[in-house]
Scaffold this motif. Structure first.
Motif, PDB file in Angstrom:
ATOM      1  N   MET A 125       0.840  -1.199   0.000  1.00  7.61           N
ATOM      2  CA  MET A 125       0.000   0.000   0.000  1.00  7.61           C
ATOM      3  C   MET A 125       0.876   1.251   0.000  1.00  7.61           C
ATOM      4  O   MET A 125       1.929   1.275   0.607  1.00  7.61           O
ATOM      5  N   VAL A 126       0.388   2.277  -0.697  1.00 17.09           N
ATOM      6  CA  VAL A 126       1.107   3.541  -0.799  1.00 17.09           C
ATOM      7  C   VAL A 126       0.097   4.679  -0.664  1.00 17.09           C
ATOM      8  O   VAL A 126      -1.015   4.604  -1.179  1.00 17.09           O
ATOM      9  N   TYR A 127       0.504   5.726   0.046  1.00 18.62           N
ATOM     10  CA  TYR A 127      -0.287   6.944   0.103  1.00 18.62           C
ATOM     11  C   TYR A 127       0.626   8.106  -0.258  1.00 18.62           C
ATOM     12  O   TYR A 127       1.753   8.203   0.232  1.00 18.62           O
ATOM     13  N   ILE A 128       0.150   8.993  -1.145  1.00 20.73           N
ATOM     14  CA  ILE A 128       0.930  10.172  -1.534  1.00 20.73           C
ATOM     15  C   ILE A 128       0.008  11.383  -1.552  1.00 20.73           C
ATOM     16  O   ILE A 128      -1.014  11.384  -2.252  1.00 20.73           O
ATOM     17  N   ASN A 129       0.357  12.394  -0.803  1.00 21.43           N
ATOM     18  CA  ASN A 129      -0.350  13.672  -0.849  1.00 21.43           C
ATOM     19  C   ASN A 129       0.218  14.461  -2.033  1.00 21.43           C
ATOM     20  O   ASN A 129       1.080  15.336  -1.872  1.00 21.43           O
ATOM     21  N   GLU A 130      -0.262  14.128  -3.214  1.00 22.25           N
ATOM     22  CA  GLU A 130       0.315  14.683  -4.439  1.00 22.25           C
ATOM     23  C   GLU A 130       0.142  16.196  -4.528  1.00 22.25           C
ATOM     24  O   GLU A 130       1.009  16.897  -5.050  1.00 22.25           O
ATOM     25  N   GLU A 131      -0.977  16.693  -4.017  1.00 19.26           N
ATOM     26  CA  GLU A 131      -1.232  18.127  -4.089  1.00 19.26           C
ATOM     27  C   GLU A 131      -0.173  18.906  -3.319  1.00 19.26           C
ATOM     28  O   GLU A 131       0.354  19.927  -3.807  1.00 19.26           O
ATOM     29  N   LYS A 132       0.152  18.451  -2.120  1.00 20.94           N
ATOM     30  CA  LYS A 132       1.159  19.157  -1.323  1.00 20.94           C
ATOM     31  C   LYS A 132       2.525  19.090  -1.983  1.00 20.94           C
ATOM     32  O   LYS A 132       3.248  20.098  -2.039  1.00 20.94           O
ATOM     33  N   ILE A 133       2.879  17.919  -2.476  1.00 23.64           N
ATOM     34  CA  ILE A 133       4.198  17.751  -3.084  1.00 23.64           C
ATOM     35  C   ILE A 133       4.358  18.648  -4.306  1.00 23.64           C
ATOM     36  O   ILE A 133       5.412  19.269  -4.514  1.00 23.64           O
ATOM     37  N   LYS A 134       3.314  18.769  -5.119  1.00 23.70           N
ATOM     38  CA  LYS A 134       3.379  19.617  -6.314  1.00 23.70           C
ATOM     39  C   LYS A 134       3.507  21.091  -5.964  1.00 23.70           C
ATOM     40  O   LYS A 134       4.039  21.885  -6.747  1.00 23.70           O
ATOM     41  N   ASN A 135       3.012  21.468  -4.793  1.00 21.93           N
ATOM     42  CA  ASN A 135       3.050  22.876  -4.388  1.00 21.93           C
ATOM     43  C   ASN A 135       4.312  23.261  -3.624  1.00 21.93           C
ATOM     44  O   ASN A 135       4.460  24.410  -3.201  1.00 21.93           O
ATOM     45  N   ILE A 136       5.206  22.290  -3.422  1.00 25.06           N
ATOM     46  CA  ILE A 136       6.512  22.577  -2.824  1.00 25.06           C
ATOM     47  C   ILE A 136       7.557  22.494  -3.927  1.00 25.06           C
ATOM     48  O   ILE A 136       7.701  21.455  -4.578  1.00 25.06           O
ATOM     49  N   HIS A 137       8.242  23.597  -4.151  1.00 22.06           N
ATOM     50  CA  HIS A 137       9.166  23.684  -5.291  1.00 22.06           C
ATOM     51  C   HIS A 137      10.613  23.637  -4.784  1.00 22.06           C
ATOM     52  O   HIS A 137      11.128  24.612  -4.242  1.00 22.06           O
TER      53      HIS A 137
END
Length: 264
Positions: free
Chosen positions: A1-13
């Protein structure tokens, strides 16, 4: 199983100059199997075999409490402090020397997660500060990194360092770092200055308590990775609520690199 908060990661540059890394060691940098930076010293061919037996009795008592999230933090913290000091006392009682410590590290079956050496090498190449903040034994961690030719000058180890005199372990009297009190507050001044103006943080741990390695107010600028490999079904939802990324089943640092690509 994997969980990724993709929205947060994309908003950190991220770029090579605007972040630093805070990492747990045992079962985060290293795999979930084999010895850790404590149990690696329990080698019965190097240390007195009774050291392993006595340490195991302590683990059977305190180990389950470390993973018991029904306990409040103060209660758990007291148990962890008690456990760690008892193991240090045993280590001294059974005559640890630095030569024996080195022999245990060389003979042990501790190993990095797949992809970690390349991950660390890349961080060194770009001079990204790496803080290994561990409740383990700092001498073991340092010697293990040296053995694997990756104790780079951008790596700082904050851990429980045993003092030796004439090769013999001295009684441990320092403040103990355990799973419930690991904090970036314990950094020496020269490391604090190195990370002072960084915008973002990458955090890696295997316990919920590892999130306390950074200040609570800094979590919104942190991408946190949680490695979960025990009681997965029971704890997955809990980890999802805590970490930005949850990785199970011995995920590698190659997977970490792939997940971070959208932030660079």
């Amino acid at each position: 199983m994997v969980y990724i908060n993709e929205e947060k990661i994309k908003n950190i540059h991220l770029n090579n100059n605007n972040f630093y890394v805070v990492m747990d060691f045992d079962k985060t940098i290293t795999t979930n199997v084999g010895t850790d930076s404590w149990t690696i010293l329990q080698n019965p061919t190097i240390m007195n075999p009774n050291f392993y037996k006595d340490s195991l009795l302590l683990y059977e008592k305190y180990g389950p409490l470390e993973l018991d999230y029904t306990l409040d933090n103060i209660t758990k913290s007291n148990y962890m402090k008690e456990w760690y000091f008892k193991v240090m006392d045993l280590t001294h009682f059974y005559g640890l020397t630095y030569d024996k410590l080195l022999a245990c590290v060389k003979a042990g079956d501790m190993s990095f997660r797949d992809g970690f050496k390349q991950f660390l090498n890349d961080l060194h190449r770009y001079n990204v500060p790496v803080i290994i903040l561990s409740a383990g034994i700092g001498n073991v961690i340092e010697e293990f990194l040296k053995l694997n030719n990756c104790f780079y000058d951008n790596v700082h180890i904050i851990s429980n360092f045993i003092k030796f005199e004439d090769n013999k372990m001295l009684p441990f009297n320092d403040d103990i770092i355990h799973t419930c009190n690991k904090s970036i507050n314990k950094l020496p001044d020269y490391v604090s200055k190195e990370i002072k103006n960084k915008d973002y943080i990458l955090l890696f741990g295997d316990l919920i308590e590892d999130l306390n390695m950074v200040h609570k107010e800094d979590l919104n600028r942190t991408i946190s990775f949680g490695f979960l490999e025990k009681n997965i079904d029971k704890n997955f939802e809990f980890y999802k609520q805590s970490f930005d990324v949850v990785l199970t089943n011995n995920f590698s640092f190659d997977d970490v690199t792939k997940i971070l690509k959208s932030s660079f």
